[in-house]
Design a protein around this motif. Structure first.
Motif, PDB file in Angstrom:
ATOM      1  N   UNK A 108     -11.830 -27.197  16.310  1.00  0.00           N
ATOM      2  CA  UNK A 108     -10.938 -27.093  15.154  1.00  0.00           C
ATOM      3  C   UNK A 108     -11.622 -27.706  13.929  1.00  0.00           C
ATOM      4  N   UNK A 109     -12.118 -28.947  14.109  1.00  0.00           N
ATOM      5  CA  UNK A 109     -12.749 -29.739  13.062  1.00  0.00           C
ATOM      6  C   UNK A 109     -12.446 -29.244  11.636  1.00  0.00           C
ATOM      7  N   UNK A 110     -13.297 -28.329  11.112  1.00  0.00           N
ATOM      8  CA  UNK A 110     -13.059 -27.923   9.728  1.00  0.00           C
ATOM      9  C   UNK A 110     -12.564 -26.484   9.635  1.00  0.00           C
ATOM     10  N   UNK A 111     -12.083 -25.965  10.747  1.00  0.00           N
ATOM     11  CA  UNK A 111     -11.695 -24.563  10.746  1.00  0.00           C
ATOM     12  C   UNK A 111     -10.494 -24.291   9.844  1.00  0.00           C
ATOM     13  N   UNK A 112      -9.507 -25.188   9.934  1.00  0.00           N
ATOM     14  CA  UNK A 112      -8.286 -25.005   9.121  1.00  0.00           C
ATOM     15  C   UNK A 112      -8.696 -24.975   7.661  1.00  0.00           C
ATOM     16  N   UNK A 113      -9.588 -25.926   7.342  1.00  0.00           N
ATOM     17  CA  UNK A 113     -10.042 -26.082   5.976  1.00  0.00           C
ATOM     18  C   UNK A 113     -10.705 -24.794   5.488  1.00  0.00           C
ATOM     19  N   UNK A 114     -11.628 -24.289   6.306  1.00  0.00           N
ATOM     20  CA  UNK A 114     -12.389 -23.097   5.930  1.00  0.00           C
ATOM     21  C   UNK A 114     -11.459 -21.899   5.750  1.00  0.00           C
ATOM     22  N   UNK A 115     -10.525 -21.760   6.738  1.00  0.00           N
ATOM     23  CA  UNK A 115      -9.625 -20.620   6.688  1.00  0.00           C
ATOM     24  C   UNK A 115      -8.758 -20.688   5.430  1.00  0.00           C
ATOM     25  N   UNK A 116      -8.215 -21.866   5.152  1.00  0.00           N
ATOM     26  CA  UNK A 116      -7.362 -22.036   3.976  1.00  0.00           C
ATOM     27  C   UNK A 116      -8.155 -21.712   2.725  1.00  0.00           C
ATOM     28  N   UNK A 117      -9.414 -22.178   2.697  1.00  0.00           N
ATOM     29  CA  UNK A 117     -10.252 -21.962   1.525  1.00  0.00           C
ATOM     30  C   UNK A 117     -10.482 -20.469   1.304  1.00  0.00           C
ATOM     31  N   UNK A 118     -10.771 -19.755   2.384  1.00  0.00           N
ATOM     32  CA  UNK A 118     -11.046 -18.315   2.270  1.00  0.00           C
ATOM     33  C   UNK A 118      -9.794 -17.584   1.771  1.00  0.00           C
ATOM     34  N   UNK A 119      -8.653 -17.921   2.379  1.00  0.00           N
ATOM     35  CA  UNK A 119      -7.393 -17.268   1.969  1.00  0.00           C
ATOM     36  C   UNK A 119      -7.126 -17.571   0.494  1.00  0.00           C
ATOM     37  N   UNK A 120      -7.335 -18.832   0.180  1.00  0.00           N
ATOM     38  CA  UNK A 120      -7.056 -19.273  -1.183  1.00  0.00           C
ATOM     39  C   UNK A 120      -7.946 -18.531  -2.182  1.00  0.00           C
ATOM     40  N   UNK A 121      -9.250 -18.435  -1.887  1.00  0.00           N
ATOM     41  CA  UNK A 121     -10.194 -17.759  -2.784  1.00  0.00           C
ATOM     42  C   UNK A 121      -9.814 -16.286  -2.935  1.00  0.00           C
ATOM     43  N   UNK A 122      -9.404 -15.655  -1.808  1.00  0.00           N
ATOM     44  CA  UNK A 122      -9.007 -14.250  -1.857  1.00  0.00           C
ATOM     45  C   UNK A 122      -7.793 -14.077  -2.759  1.00  0.00           C
ATOM     46  N   UNK A 123      -6.811 -14.977  -2.605  1.00  0.00           N
ATOM     47  CA  UNK A 123      -5.603 -14.903  -3.439  1.00  0.00           C
ATOM     48  C   UNK A 123      -5.976 -15.060  -4.902  1.00  0.00           C
ATOM     49  N   UNK A 124      -6.896 -15.988  -5.164  1.00  0.00           N
ATOM     50  CA  UNK A 124      -7.319 -16.249  -6.549  1.00  0.00           C
ATOM     51  C   UNK A 124      -7.945 -14.986  -7.151  1.00  0.00           C
ATOM     52  N   UNK A 125      -8.882 -14.382  -6.396  1.00  0.00           N
ATOM     53  CA  UNK A 125      -9.582 -13.195  -6.905  1.00  0.00           C
ATOM     54  C   UNK A 125      -8.594 -12.052  -7.128  1.00  0.00           C
ATOM     55  N   UNK A 126      -7.710 -11.834  -6.137  1.00  0.00           N
ATOM     56  CA  UNK A 126      -6.741 -10.729  -6.260  1.00  0.00           C
ATOM     57  C   UNK A 126      -5.816 -10.976  -7.459  1.00  0.00           C
ATOM     58  N   UNK A 127      -5.332 -12.241  -7.590  1.00  0.00           N
ATOM     59  CA  UNK A 127      -4.404 -12.564  -8.682  1.00  0.00           C
ATOM     60  C   UNK A 127      -5.059 -12.306 -10.037  1.00  0.00           C
TER      61      UNK A 127
END
Ligand code: ADP
Length: 578
Positions: free
Chosen positions: A1-20
């Protein structure tokens, strides 16, 4: 798990930012552009109306000047066109070079509507222009058209600058929100790791471990629930363990061997007795036929399977040693009507069988021992009755023989009675302090005459002084008498020694002779009731075959040990350790 949540959240967040940002850009561009053009159209229409009004009364010579004046004030290109479409004046271009404008869309519209407008690409200026045209009327008569045009470059610039500002605001908002999100994600990640470590510890049975989640919102509740869950789990595991332990203890304490066999014929469970009884490696997980090598047992299992009823049989196994077993097999049901396997209980009847055999042998032996003297007595008595009584010489011989056989019968009955009393416990051992040297002397005196007759030397080796032990005097004397009697009986020449000695700090008395000895293969059997190395010789010498059996009983009753050492042709020594 370590940084997986972090990475996943970051990717989702970046995608939302770009789409927005992209959606905002597309949406804003079109909305702003439309509203801008709308406003511009309106304002240009007003300006066109004002300019049309101002044009009234302007002479043909001053048209270009008028056009330039208006442009100065409105910053729009101004064109005056006559009703036929011919250009009369223009603020930006040389009129003679300009073609007929009657076909222009804004002019066409102005014919029917108060204001006509159009957007068109100007190849002269190399960008879009917004045109607005209306009729010029003098005294209610249509005299021509006035047209104003503004470039749309400003719109694009305004849109771009607005878009830039909005994008910057959105990105900034997203970034600040992102920082909060990263911080929250990191916090949640740490909580999740803690919960995961805790769950791992519980899985490894560390129920005492605590999960601290103070001030962690929903996680505090989760921690509380997990503690409760761990406590419940520990309780139920403990109950299960206790149940298993109880079952184990019950299984262990069953003195009979027990096997639980499943429907595939594999042993699922066994107790210690079973492991000792069928001792050839582990039992669980092996086919039952490998464990209990008996066709009778296999048939019994088949029968129980068919009849679905308990059954029993007797089997003999010979691994690792011969054993007689009474086995009872019962069908096993976990769910009603569904046969799940079998429970087999093996009761070791070897000892019982041996005792039964011994009893049979004993009856046969006693009958045999009694039969000879009784037959002889009967035979000689009948001979006497038939007339031999009057043959004085023979009659006396026959009567002596009858007496000898009666004495033998008497000895036999006395020995049998002694054994029976010893076994029934009628003869009890009463220990007092006795002097062994005294007993040895008394026994020597008893057999002295008999030994002298055979020319045997009887010696004693008791050392100096007396030796006192705790024993039953009469029974100790009987032990010694039986041993010395055997020594004198079986030894033809040489000597018999009675003595006292010590071995490894243990005292013992012994009887040693220089007789024929006992073959090694019989040593373990000597002492069994009616066992003799040479039965006819023993009988000839007046033996009953019970002397050593009585000695063994008496030695055991005293709590002593006996050892027979013998070498064929060289003699026998019987030692009794007290
Ligand atoms: P028995 O009446 O035949 O003497 P015991 O029980 O006293 O019966 O002895 C059993 C057998 O042990 C004897 O028949 C004999 O074969 C053997 N035995 C016992 N003592 C001696 C001995 N001292 N020397 C040789 N054989 C002996």
């Amino acid at each position: 798990m370590k940084r997986r949540i972090f990475r996943r959240t970051f990717i989702i967040y970046a995608a939302v930012l770009i789409i927005s940002v992209s959606v905002i850009n597309v949406y804003l561009s079109s909305v702003i552009r439309n509203s801008y053009i709308d406003n511009l159209k309106k304002s240009l229409a007003i300006q066109t109306s004002v300019a049309a009004y101002a044009f009234q009364g302007i002479s043909d010579i001053n048209i270009d000047t008028f056009c330039r004046d208006i442009k100065e004030k409105t910053l729009a290109r101004v064109t005056i066109i006559d009703t036929g479409g011919r250009v009369l004046g223009d603020s930006d271009q040389d009129v003679p070079t300009m073609d007929n404008h009657s076909g222009r869309p804004e002019i066409q519209q102005a014919l029917t509507a108060p204001v006509g407008s159009a957007i068109r690409f100007s190849s002269t200026l190399q960008h879009d222009l917004l045109y607005s045209a209306r009729k010029i009327e003098e005294h209610g008569k249509h005299t021509g058209f006035i047209r104003l045009a503004v470039p749309l470059t400003r719109i694009n610039k305004s849109i771009n600058s607005l878009r830039l500002r909005i994008n910057l605001t959105v990105i900034l908002a997203f970034l600040s929100f992102g920082i909060i999100l990263i911080w929250q994600t990191e916090r949640i990640r740490k909580f999740v790791i803690r919960v995961s470590d805790y769950a791992d510890a519980i899985a490894h049975g560390l129920f005492r471990k605590k999960l601290y989640m103070e001030g962690a919102g929903e996680f505090t509740e989760l921690a509380r629930n997990m503690h409760n869950m761990a406590a419940e789990l520990e309780k139920s595991i403990r109950t299960k363990d206790e149940e298993a332990e109880r079952l184990n203890v019950i299984l262990k304490s069953i003195p009979d061997a027990l096997l639980l066999i499943n429907m595939h014929g594999t042993v699922e469970l066994s107790n210690n007795t079973a492991r000792d009884l069928f001792a050839h490696g582990p039992i669980e997980g092996r086919p039952f036929l490998e464990v209990v090598r008996s066709p009778a047992f296999m048939h019994l299992i088949d029968e129980v399977k068919q009849a679905r009823m308990s059954g029993s049989t007797e089997i003999v196994i010979d691994v690792p040693e011969e054993k007689y077993l009474f086995v009872r097999v019962s069908p096993l049901y976990y769910q009603v009507g569904e046969l799940a396997g079998f429970i087999a209980i093996f009761h070791d009847t070897t000892q019982m069988k041996k005792l039964e055999q011994m009893r049979k042998d004993f009856v046969a032996n006693v009958s045999h021992e009694i039969k000879t003297p009784v037959t002889a007595i009967q035979g000689f008595a009948e001979t006497l009755i038939d007339g031999a009584l009057y043959d004085r010489e023979n009659a006396e011989k026959f009567l002596h023989t009858i007496k000898d056989h009666s004495s033998r019968l008497n000895r036999l009955l006395e020995d049998l009675l002694t054994i029976s009393r010893l076994e029934l416990g009628v003869i009890s051992i009463v220990k007092t302090e006795v002097n062994l040297v005294d007993i040895i002397e008394s026994v020597m005196n008893t057999v002295l005459i008999h030994a002298a007759k055979k020319d045997l030397r009887i010696t004693k080796n008791t050392g100096q002084g007396n030796v006192f032990i705790n024993a039953d005097r009469d029974r100790t004397e009987q032990i010694l008498l039986n041993l010395v009697d055997n020594a004198v009986k079986f030894t033809e020449k040489g000597e018999v020694e009675i003595g006292l000695s010590q071995e490894g700090g243990k005292g013992f008395f012994y009887v040693r002779d220089s007789g024929p000895g006992i073959p090694e293969k019989y040593l373990s059997r000597v002492g069994e009731r009616f066992f003799r190395v040479d039965p006819s010789r023993s009988r000839e010498l007046g033996g009953t075959g019970l002397g050593l059996a009585i000695v063994k009983h008496l030695v055991r009753a005293h709590g002593w040990d006996m050892k027979i050492e013998s070498e064929e042709g060289r003699g026998t020594t019987v030692k009794v350790y007290y």
